[in-house]
Design a protein around this motif. Structure first.
Motif, PDB file in Angstrom:
ATOM      1  N   LYS A 123       0.835  -1.205   0.000  1.00  0.00           N
ATOM      2  CA  LYS A 123       0.000   0.000   0.000  1.00  0.00           C
ATOM      3  C   LYS A 123       0.871   1.258   0.000  1.00  0.00           C
ATOM      4  CE  LYS A 123      -3.883  -2.166   2.443  1.00  0.00           C
ATOM      5  NZ  LYS A 123      -4.699  -2.155   3.685  1.00  0.00           N
ATOM      6  N   VAL A 124       1.966   1.211   0.748  1.00  0.00           N
ATOM      7  CA  VAL A 124       2.882   2.362   0.778  1.00  0.00           C
ATOM      8  C   VAL A 124       3.513   2.575  -0.595  1.00  0.00           C
ATOM      9  CG1 VAL A 124       5.034   3.262   1.748  1.00  0.00           C
ATOM     10  CG2 VAL A 124       3.367   2.142   3.240  1.00  0.00           C
ATOM     11  N   ASP A 136       2.344   1.664  -3.551  1.00  0.00           N
ATOM     12  CA  ASP A 136       1.330   2.173  -4.486  1.00  0.00           C
ATOM     13  C   ASP A 136       1.096   3.667  -4.266  1.00  0.00           C
ATOM     14  OD1 ASP A 136       1.051  -0.342  -5.543  1.00  0.00           O
ATOM     15  OD2 ASP A 136      -0.757  -0.840  -4.402  1.00  0.00           O
ATOM     16  N   SER A 137       1.037   4.063  -3.008  1.00  0.00           N
ATOM     17  CA  SER A 137       0.799   5.483  -2.711  1.00  0.00           C
ATOM     18  C   SER A 137       2.001   6.336  -3.109  1.00  0.00           C
ATOM     19  CB  SER A 137       0.493   5.663  -1.219  1.00  0.00           C
ATOM     20  OG  SER A 137      -0.723   5.032  -0.883  1.00  0.00           O
ATOM     21  N   GLU A 157       1.877   6.811  -6.802  1.00  0.00           N
ATOM     22  CA  GLU A 157       0.861   7.816  -7.158  1.00  0.00           C
ATOM     23  C   GLU A 157       1.371   9.214  -6.842  1.00  0.00           C
ATOM     24  OE1 GLU A 157      -3.840   8.968  -6.251  1.00  0.00           O
ATOM     25  OE2 GLU A 157      -2.909   7.235  -5.265  1.00  0.00           O
ATOM     26  N   PHE A 158       2.041   9.346  -5.708  1.00  0.00           N
ATOM     27  CA  PHE A 158       2.632  10.636  -5.332  1.00  0.00           C
ATOM     28  C   PHE A 158       3.680  11.070  -6.355  1.00  0.00           C
ATOM     29  CE2 PHE A 158       6.002  12.763  -2.582  1.00  0.00           C
ATOM     30  CZ  PHE A 158       5.383  14.008  -2.615  1.00  0.00           C
ATOM     31  N   PHE A 160      -4.089  15.218  -2.614  1.00  0.00           N
ATOM     32  CA  PHE A 160      -3.493  13.913  -2.298  1.00  0.00           C
ATOM     33  C   PHE A 160      -2.883  13.951  -0.897  1.00  0.00           C
ATOM     34  CE2 PHE A 160       0.236  11.108  -2.269  1.00  0.00           C
ATOM     35  CZ  PHE A 160      -0.343   9.896  -2.611  1.00  0.00           C
ATOM     36  N   LYS A 194      -5.529  13.541   1.773  1.00  0.00           N
ATOM     37  CA  LYS A 194      -5.996  12.158   1.903  1.00  0.00           C
ATOM     38  C   LYS A 194      -4.983  11.304   2.655  1.00  0.00           C
ATOM     39  CE  LYS A 194      -8.879  12.199  -2.282  1.00  0.00           C
ATOM     40  NZ  LYS A 194      -9.072  11.630  -3.634  1.00  0.00           N
ATOM     41  N   GLN A 195      -3.701  11.592   2.442  1.00  0.00           N
ATOM     42  CA  GLN A 195      -2.656  10.794   3.067  1.00  0.00           C
ATOM     43  C   GLN A 195      -2.388  11.192   4.518  1.00  0.00           C
ATOM     44  OE1 GLN A 195      -1.121   8.096   1.858  1.00  0.00           O
ATOM     45  NE2 GLN A 195      -2.470   8.248   0.084  1.00  0.00           N
ATOM     46  N   THR A 230      -6.736   4.864   5.097  1.00  0.00           N
ATOM     47  CA  THR A 230      -6.199   5.197   3.772  1.00  0.00           C
ATOM     48  C   THR A 230      -4.985   6.122   3.844  1.00  0.00           C
ATOM     49  OG1 THR A 230      -7.786   7.027   3.665  1.00  0.00           O
ATOM     50  CG2 THR A 230      -8.434   4.939   2.632  1.00  0.00           C
ATOM     51  N   LEU A 278       0.669   7.094   3.980  1.00  0.00           N
ATOM     52  CA  LEU A 278       1.937   7.835   3.941  1.00  0.00           C
ATOM     53  C   LEU A 278       2.040   8.869   5.062  1.00  0.00           C
ATOM     54  CD1 LEU A 278       2.400   8.536   0.102  1.00  0.00           C
ATOM     55  CD2 LEU A 278       3.341   6.675   1.469  1.00  0.00           C
TER      56      LEU A 278
END
Length: 581
Positions: A40-41, A43-44, A47-48, A306, A309-310, A322, A325
Motif C-alpha cells: 500500500k505504501v 502504491d501510494s 501515485e505521489f 493527495f 488524503k494521506q 487510507t 503515507l
C-alpha cells in the motif's frame, strides 16, 4: 489429515496440531501483513511520484530552463504578432507575420511592399488532338505541333520522350524530374480537341526563371530536336518579393521570408498601394502564459488534495486507514519543501515577488464527499492575474522563472540547484594565472563583509572556455556556469530563482528515476519485501517440518496407547478366565 484418537487416547489430534502450527506460523503471518502494508505504501508513493511529476512538468514551462535552444519550453517567451495599416484596409491583406518563441519583442514599420514573388510560366501553343490517348511524340518526319522522339536536357537533367508517348505521358516525364529541373508541366484542356502544355517553375523568384525557347535562360540542350515542332508562347518571367522594413530594402525569391530578423517570418500577400505603410508589433503571448500558470495551479492543488488524503484523521484523532503515507518521511519532507517554495517570496526581486502579488492566494477547502478538507490550496483571481501579465509581464516572469544576468556576454548559466542562496556576486576571471585557485574566483557579501571563494574551473574539450562550478558549503553551491573566453575579466552577476524554478528542482530530487528519493524509498521497500518473503518461506518450511514432527509424535503416542490397551484387554481376558475357573 490426521485421525485423532485412533489409538484410543480420545485426543483431538488434528485440532492440537493445527493450533500448535498456527502458533509456530505467527512470525510468517506478521511478515505477510507487513508485505501487504508495504504494498500500500509503494502504491501510494508511486501515485505521489506521478502527481509530483505532473507538477514538475507544469513548473518546467514557467521556470525558464537554462541552456540554449529552450525558448519553446518557456511559456513566457511565446509571442503574438499583429499587422496594421495606416488605411482602412487590414494590414494582413498585404502581409502576415509570425514570430517564434524567444523572438525580440519589438515594433517594425513596413514602408512599402513593392512586389510579391511569382514563378515563371510558359505555355505551348495549342495541340489539336482527338483526346489525351492520342500519340504526341513521333519519330523524325512527324507533323507540326508534335514532339520528336529523343532526349532533351534541362539544367543537366535528361528527359527522354519515346515514339507514341501521349501528351499526359510527356507531362509526367517532365514532372518526374521537376525537383532537379525546377520546372513542372500540366496538361490543360482548352476545348473538345484542343490542349496546351503549361510549364511553371517549381519555386518563385527570378533565380528560378526559365524559357524553353531560350537556352541561356533555362540551360536547355535540345540536340535531337525534341522541341523543334512545338510552338511556345512568350515566357512570363518570375519576380522577387520586395519590401522596405524600417527604411531598409529587402529582396527575396520567396514570399515566406524568415532570414531578415531572427525568429520572425514575413509572408508577402500583395503589394501595397502608394502611401500605405504597415505597422508590425511583436508582443508577449499573455494568454499562453496565463493558461500555463493555471495548469501550474491545478497540478499543485491535485498534489495538496493527495496530501490531505494521506494525512486524514478519524474522529478519534488517529490516522484514517487510507492515510498510508502519514508517517512516511520521504513523502512528508518532499511535500513540505514543495509547499514552502510555492508559498515563499523570491529573493532579490524588488517589485512583484510572490504568488499573492499576482492574485494567486491560499485558501482552505472544506471536505466534500470522499475528499477531506484541504488546507492551503491555491485560488486564482483571474482579473488580477490578467492585469499583472498585461502591465508587468517581465515581473511576473521573474516570480516564476530563473533569471541570470551578466555584465560579460561570455558568461552564461548552465545549471543551478536550490542550494544557490545568493543573488548578486562578482566573478574575477584570470585564466592564465599560474595559481589554479586564483584563475576564477567569486566574491559575495551576505552582510558581514566581502567573501571570496575559488570556483572549480574545468576546460571545455573542443572549445574555448571553462565550466565554472561553485564550491559546496557556500551560497554558490550547485551553480554551474560557462565562461566562453580566455580573456581576463571582472564580471558582475545577478541571479534570482523564481517559484517554478525552485519547485522544479525540489521535485527533481524526488522523482528522478533510480536516484530520486521516491525511487530509492520504493526500491528499499521492495528489498525489505524480498527479505520478508524469504523469511516467510523459511518459517513455512520450519512449520511444515514441525507439523510432520507433531504427526510422528502423536502417531507414536496413539500406537503406544493402542499397545497398552491391547495388553490391558489381554490381562482383563486372563483375569476373567481365572475368575471363571
Amino acid at each position: 489429515n490426521v485421525l485423532g484418537g485412533a489409538g484410543g487416547s480420545g485426543l483431538d489430534t488434528e485440532t492440537l496440531i493445527k493450533a500448535l502450527n498456527e502458533a509456530k506460523s505467527f512470525p510468517a503471518i506478521q511478515d505477510k501483513d507487513q508485505i501487504t502494508s508495504n504494498g500500500k505504501v509503494t502504491d501510494s508513493l508511486n501515485e505521489f511520484s506521478k502527481l509530483l511529476s505532473n507538477f514538475q512538468l507544469a513548473s518546467d514551462a514557467l521556470r525558464n530552463p537554462p541552456g540554449v535552444g529552450n525558448a519553446a519550453s518557456n511559456a513566457f517567451l511565446f509571442t503574438t504578432t499583429s499587422v496594421s495599416s495606416n488605411t482602412a484596409v487590414a494590414g494582413s491583406s498585404y502581409m502576415t507575420v509570425s514570430a517564434s518563441p524567444g523572438a525580440n519583442l519589438q515594433n517594425y514599420t513596413i514602408n512599402e511592399v513593392t512586389s510579391v514573388a511569382t514563378a515563371a510560366t510558359q505555355s505551348s501553343t495549342a495541340f489539336t488532338i482527338a483526346d489525351l490517348d492520342t500519340d504526341s511524340v513521333v519519330t523524325a518526319g512527324g507533323g507540326a505541333q508534335l514532339f520528336k522522339a529523343g532526349t532533351i536536357t534541362i539544367r543537366g537533367q535528361d528527359i527522354t520522350l519515346d515514339d507514341g508517348d501521349t501528351l499526359g505521358e510527356v507531362a509526367a516525364k517532365f514532372n518526374a524530374v521537376s525537383d532537379e529541373t525546377g520546372i513542372a508541366a500540366t496538361v490543360i484542356k482548352i476545348s473538345g480537341t484542343s490542349y496546351q502544355l503549361s510549364f511553371s517553375a517549381v519555386e518563385t523568384g527570378t533565380a528560378n526563371d526559365f524559357d524553353l525557347t531560350n537556352a541561356s535562360v533555362a540551360t536547355v540542350t535540345d540536340a535531337t530536336g525534341v522541341l523543334t515542332g512545338i510552338g511556345f508562347n512568350a515566357a512570363a518571367g518570375a519576380t522577387n518579393a520586395e519590401f522596405i522594413i524600417n527604411g531598409v530594402s529587402v529582396t527575396r525569391s520567396s514570399n515566406a521570408i524568415d532570414d531578415v530578423i531572427d525568429g520572425v517570418t514575413f509572408n508577402i500577400v500583395q503589394a501595397t498601394p502608394p502611401a500605405t505603410t504597415l505597422s508590425i508589433s511583436i508582443k508577449p503571448d499573455t494568454v499562453t502564459a496565463q493558461n500555463t500558470i493555471i495548469n501550474f495551479v491545478k497540478a499543485y492543488n491535485e498534489l495538496k488534495t493527495f496530501e490531505a488524503k494521506q494525512t486524514q484523521l478519524k474522529n478519534d484523532g488517529t490516522y484514517a486507514d487510507t492515510a498510508v503515507l502519514a508517517n512516511n518521511s520521504t513523502f512528508r519532507n518532499t511535500i513540505a519543501e514543495v509547499t514552502a517554495n510555492v508559498a515563499g517570496k523570491v529573493a532579490g526581486l524588488s517589485g512583484l515577488s510572490s504568488l499573492a502579488d499576482l492574485g494567486i492566494t491560499f485558501v482552505n477547502q472544506p471536505a466534500s464527499g470522499d475528499t477531506p478538507a484541504v488546507s492551503n490550496i491555491i485560488n486564482v483571481d483571474d482579473g488580477k492575474l490578467t492585469s499583472a501579465l498585461t502591465t508587468k509581464f517581465n515581473e511576473v516572469r521573474k516570480v516564476f522563472g530563473f533569471t541570470f544576468s551578466s555584465s560579460n556576454p561570455n558568461l552564461g548559466i548552465f545549471k543551478y540547484t536550490n542550494a544557490l542562496s545568493i543573488t548578486n556576486f562578482t566573478i574575477t576571471a584570470d585564466p592564465d594565472n599560474v595559481v589554479a585557485a586564483n584563475r576564477f574566483t567569486a566574491t559575495y557579501d551576505l552582510g558581514a563583509g566581502p567573501v571570496t571563494v575559488s570556483l572549480t574551473a574545468t576546460p571545455i574539450n573542443g572549445s574555448t572556455g571553462y565550466s565554472l562550478t561553485g564550491p559546496d558549503g557556500t551560497p554558490l553551491q550547485g551553480l554551474q556556469m560557462i565562461y566562453a573566453s580566455e580573456d581576463d575579466a571582472t564580471i558582475t552577476v545577478s541571479a534570482t530563482q523564481g517559484i517554478a524554478a525552485k519547485v522544479y528542482n525540489a521535485a527533481e530530487k524526488a522523482v528522478t528515476p533510480n536516484t530520486g528519493t521516491i525511487s530509492v524509498e520504493v526500491t528499499s521497500i521492495q528489498d525489505r519485501n524480498k527479505k520478508l518473503q524469504e523469511s516467510i518461506e523459511r518459517v513455512n518450511l520450519q512449520v511444515e517440518q514441525y507439523r510432520q514432527t507433531l504427526i510422528a509424535k502423536f502417531s507414536a503416542l496413539e500406537q503406544a496407547i493402542s499397545r497398552v490397551n491391547t495388553i490391558l484387554q489381554s490381562l482383563d481376558a486372563q483375569q476373567q478366565a481365572a475368575n471363571n475357573a
